[in-house]
Design a protein around this motif. Structure first.
Motif, short mmCIF file in Angstrom:
data_model
loop_
_atom_site.label_atom_id
_atom_site.label_comp_id
_atom_site.label_asym_id
_atom_site.label_seq_id
_atom_site.Cartn_x
_atom_site.Cartn_y
_atom_site.Cartn_z
N UNK A 11 0.84 -1.18 0.00
CA UNK A 11 0.00 0.00 0.00
C UNK A 11 0.88 1.24 0.00
N UNK A 12 0.57 2.18 -0.86
CA UNK A 12 1.30 3.44 -0.92
C UNK A 12 0.34 4.55 -0.52
N UNK A 13 0.68 5.29 0.52
CA UNK A 13 -0.21 6.32 1.03
C UNK A 13 0.50 7.67 1.04
N UNK A 14 -0.19 8.69 0.59
CA UNK A 14 0.32 10.06 0.63
C UNK A 14 -0.39 10.76 1.78
N UNK A 15 0.02 10.43 3.01
CA UNK A 15 -0.67 10.97 4.19
C UNK A 15 -0.39 12.45 4.41
N UNK A 16 0.67 12.98 3.80
CA UNK A 16 0.99 14.40 3.96
C UNK A 16 0.34 15.28 2.92
N UNK A 17 -0.33 14.68 1.93
CA UNK A 17 -0.99 15.46 0.89
C UNK A 17 -0.01 16.15 -0.04
N UNK A 18 1.18 15.56 -0.24
CA UNK A 18 2.20 16.18 -1.09
C UNK A 18 1.78 16.10 -2.55
N UNK A 19 2.08 17.16 -3.32
CA UNK A 19 1.69 17.21 -4.73
C UNK A 19 2.89 17.34 -5.66
N UNK A 20 4.09 17.54 -5.10
CA UNK A 20 5.29 17.70 -5.92
C UNK A 20 6.38 16.78 -5.39
N UNK A 21 7.37 16.45 -6.24
CA UNK A 21 8.49 15.65 -5.75
C UNK A 21 9.28 16.40 -4.68
#
Length: 73
Positions: free
Chosen positions: A38-48
């Motif tokens: 599972x890959x989660x973007x819990x920080x809400x990042x939108x850029x590398x």
């Protein structure tokens, strides 16, 4: 072939020092261990992430020796 296994497991203390992306931690019996990723973007990042800027290491000749207190004469 079907196995029916009954288990009573009592764990009083357990220490896990490292968990990696492909780690398996099992207590008891399992007929099949299915992989799950599972890959989660819990920080809400939108850029590398920005590139890391490393400072150059000091030359070996400029490093002063350190003596441990137990090794003094």
């Amino acid at each position: 072939m079907i196995f029916n296994i009954q288990q009573n497991i009592h764990i009083h203390s357990i220490k896990i020092t490292s968990i990696g992306n492909s780690s398996v931690f099992q207590i008891g019996s399992a007929g099949i261990i299915k992989p799950l990723s599972q890959l989660s973007n819990t920080g809400g990042f939108t850029e590398p992430a920005p590139q890391l800027e490393l400072e150059p290491l000091a030359p070996v000749s400029s490093v002063s020796p350190v003596t441990h207190p137990s090794h003094r004469n």
